[in-house]
Write an enzyme that holds these catalytic residues in place. Structure first.
Site, PDB file in Angstrom:
ATOM      1  N   ASN A  63       1.290   1.821  -9.293  1.00  0.00           N
ATOM      2  CA  ASN A  63       1.002   3.080  -9.985  1.00  0.00           C
ATOM      3  C   ASN A  63       1.806   4.176  -9.289  1.00  0.00           C
ATOM      4  O   ASN A  63       1.473   4.579  -8.189  1.00  0.00           O
ATOM      5  CB  ASN A  63      -0.512   3.353  -9.896  1.00  0.00           C
ATOM      6  CG  ASN A  63      -0.881   4.716 -10.462  1.00  0.00           C
ATOM      7  OD1 ASN A  63      -0.071   5.372 -11.118  1.00  0.00           O
ATOM      8  ND2 ASN A  63      -2.105   5.146 -10.192  1.00  0.00           N
TER       9      ASN A  63
ATOM     10  N   LYS B   8       2.192   7.240 -10.129  1.00  0.00           N
ATOM     11  CA  LYS B   8       1.603   8.585 -10.232  1.00  0.00           C
ATOM     12  C   LYS B   8       2.691   9.610 -10.598  1.00  0.00           C
ATOM     13  O   LYS B   8       3.598   9.277 -11.350  1.00  0.00           O
ATOM     14  CB  LYS B   8       0.877   8.930  -8.933  1.00  0.00           C
ATOM     15  CG  LYS B   8      -0.080   7.806  -8.523  1.00  0.00           C
ATOM     16  CD  LYS B   8      -0.995   8.154  -7.394  1.00  0.00           C
ATOM     17  CE  LYS B   8      -1.897   6.953  -7.089  1.00  0.00           C
ATOM     18  NZ  LYS B   8      -2.915   7.211  -6.077  1.00  0.00           N
TER      19      LYS B   8
ATOM     20  N   HIS C 210      -8.321   6.068 -14.056  1.00  0.00           N
ATOM     21  CA  HIS C 210      -7.962   6.238 -12.645  1.00  0.00           C
ATOM     22  C   HIS C 210      -8.779   7.386 -12.043  1.00  0.00           C
ATOM     23  O   HIS C 210      -9.029   8.390 -12.710  1.00  0.00           O
ATOM     24  CB  HIS C 210      -6.461   6.513 -12.502  1.00  0.00           C
ATOM     25  CG  HIS C 210      -6.034   6.416 -11.072  1.00  0.00           C
ATOM     26  ND1 HIS C 210      -6.192   7.453 -10.191  1.00  0.00           N
ATOM     27  CD2 HIS C 210      -5.510   5.382 -10.365  1.00  0.00           C
ATOM     28  CE1 HIS C 210      -5.767   7.054  -8.991  1.00  0.00           C
ATOM     29  NE2 HIS C 210      -5.350   5.813  -9.074  1.00  0.00           N
TER      30      HIS C 210
ATOM     31  N   GLU D 110      -8.070   9.707 -10.147  1.00  0.00           N
ATOM     32  CA  GLU D 110      -7.438  11.038 -10.186  1.00  0.00           C
ATOM     33  C   GLU D 110      -7.595  11.668 -11.571  1.00  0.00           C
ATOM     34  O   GLU D 110      -7.711  12.881 -11.698  1.00  0.00           O
ATOM     35  CB  GLU D 110      -5.963  10.918  -9.766  1.00  0.00           C
ATOM     36  CG  GLU D 110      -5.851  10.671  -8.269  1.00  0.00           C
ATOM     37  CD  GLU D 110      -4.676   9.810  -7.837  1.00  0.00           C
ATOM     38  OE1 GLU D 110      -3.697   9.672  -8.592  1.00  0.00           O
ATOM     39  OE2 GLU D 110      -4.751   9.246  -6.718  1.00  0.00           O
TER      40      GLU D 110
ATOM     41  N   GLU E 140     -11.322   0.548  -7.265  1.00  0.00           N
ATOM     42  CA  GLU E 140     -10.630   1.413  -6.312  1.00  0.00           C
ATOM     43  C   GLU E 140     -11.624   2.399  -5.694  1.00  0.00           C
ATOM     44  O   GLU E 140     -11.921   3.435  -6.290  1.00  0.00           O
ATOM     45  CB  GLU E 140      -9.529   2.203  -7.020  1.00  0.00           C
ATOM     46  CG  GLU E 140      -8.470   1.339  -7.670  1.00  0.00           C
ATOM     47  CD  GLU E 140      -7.181   2.105  -7.885  1.00  0.00           C
ATOM     48  OE1 GLU E 140      -6.167   1.701  -7.296  1.00  0.00           O
ATOM     49  OE2 GLU E 140      -7.187   3.106  -8.601  1.00  0.00           O
TER      50      GLU E 140
ATOM     51  N   GLY F  35      -5.009   6.668  -1.200  1.00  0.00           N
ATOM     52  CA  GLY F  35      -4.066   7.616  -0.616  1.00  0.00           C
ATOM     53  C   GLY F  35      -4.506   8.153   0.737  1.00  0.00           C
ATOM     54  O   GLY F  35      -3.916   9.104   1.259  1.00  0.00           O
TER      55      GLY F  35
ATOM     56  N   SER G 141      -4.934   2.142  -0.679  1.00  0.00           N
ATOM     57  CA  SER G 141      -4.190   1.966   0.573  1.00  0.00           C
ATOM     58  C   SER G 141      -3.836   0.509   0.875  1.00  0.00           C
ATOM     59  O   SER G 141      -3.873   0.080   2.026  1.00  0.00           O
ATOM     60  CB  SER G 141      -4.954   2.587   1.747  1.00  0.00           C
ATOM     61  OG  SER G 141      -5.106   3.978   1.548  1.00  0.00           O
TER      62      SER G 141
HETATM   63  P1  PGA Z   1      -2.797   4.148  -2.831  1.00  0.00           P
HETATM   64  O1  PGA Z   1      -3.189   4.418  -4.362  1.00  0.00           O
HETATM   65  O2  PGA Z   1      -2.313   2.727  -2.747  1.00  0.00           O
HETATM   66  O3  PGA Z   1      -1.739   5.167  -2.510  1.00  0.00           O
HETATM   67  O4  PGA Z   1      -4.054   4.345  -2.026  1.00  0.00           O
HETATM   68  C1  PGA Z   1      -3.845   3.438  -5.118  1.00  0.00           C
HETATM   69  C2  PGA Z   1      -4.132   3.965  -6.505  1.00  0.00           C
HETATM   70  O5  PGA Z   1      -4.426   5.152  -6.649  1.00  0.00           O
HETATM   71  O6  PGA Z   1      -4.060   3.207  -7.482  1.00  0.00           O
END
Ligand code: PGA
Length: 249
Positions: free
Chosen positions: A9, A11, A94, A96, A166, A172, A212
């Site tokens: 992803n 983003k 997601h 976010e 997640e 992140g 992560s």
């Molecule tokens: P990340 O993001 O691997 O940077 O923690 C995962 C995601 O948001 O799908």
């Protein structure tokens, strides 16, 4: 048999030139794998990504889509628009999108229905926040996210669904759920689906872990029996890291 999947992803990262460069590098370095490999660049670069990966097995997927068929929804993207450029999988829910763009379970349920009506495969994301885990409420939160967005679907819809657990506190942040925490939640998710539907559906749905995931921890997480792959954010932006994660599966 459920599939193994590694999805990146991206983003809101990578302009057109950078997108083409990263995809070309990924396609060249892609290891032999049984897993499905997917990348989700930003909307404006999806069509070009599809062209760049024309002769690669890497699939281009969308980060989001709207629930309406078409109409006055400035800034939004419809299922038909995705299909028209050769994209037939979309990430929905997601954290976010939930946190910064007000996407509620109710909105997400509508998006899922629209996507499935259009024969778009859904990668449905969900997961608890840190306070939920600290207060030992994480199983309840995950169960209600699944129930509110997915459990009104017909059993047959589940062949077009991939789940991505997640935990928000691990996205992140550099903080990953331990492999045991991931396994514990994934097993709980399968049990919840078994209760709502049946064991066949629960055993056939791929459940990815996200938050992560890096080359250094991917192997241990993917080694757990109920973890079928990963949704990768930051590490998907570096070809060698993403390739190392694919190798770990
Ligand atoms: P990340 O993001 O691997 O940077 O923690 C995962 C995601 O948001 O799908």
């Amino acid at each position: 048999m459920r599939s193994k999947i590694v999805a990146g992803n991206w983003k809101m990262n990578k302009n057109l030139t950078e997108t083409e460069a990263l995809l070309t590098e990924l396609a060249a370095k892609l290891p032999d794998t049984q897993a499905e490999v997917m990348v989700a660049p930003t909307y404006v670069n999806l069509a070009s990504a599809v062209r760049t990966l024309e002769s690669s097995v890497i699939e281009v997927i969308a980060q989001n889509m709207h629930f309406a068929e078409s109409g006055a929804y400035t800034g939004e993207i419809s299922a038909d628009m995705l299909l028209s450029i050769g994209v037939d999988t979309a990430i929905i829910g997601h954290s976010e999108r939930r946190a910064y763009f007000g996407e509620t379970d109710e909105i997400l349920a509508k998006k899922v229905v629209t996507a499935l009506d259009k024969n778009i495969r859904v990668m449905f994301c969900f997961g608890e926040e840190l306070e939920d885990r600290k207060s030992d409420n994480h199983f309840n939160v995950v169960e209600s996210q699944l129930k509110n967005a997915l459990f009104s679907l017909e059993a047959s819809a589940w062949s077009k669904i991939v789940l991505a657990y997640e935990p928000v506190w691990a996205i992140g942040t550099g903080e990953t759920a331990s492999a045991d925490q991931a396994q514990e939640m994934h097993a709980f998710i399968r049990k919840t689906i078994t209760e709502a539907y049946d064991a066949t559906i629960a055993n056939n749905v791929s459940i990815l872990y996200g938050g992560s995931v890096k080359p250094g921890n991917a192997g241990e997480i993917f080694g757990k029996p109920d973890v079928d792959g990963g949704l990768i954010g930051g590490a998907a932006l570096v070809a060698d890291d993403f390739v190392a994660i694919i190798k770990a599966i």
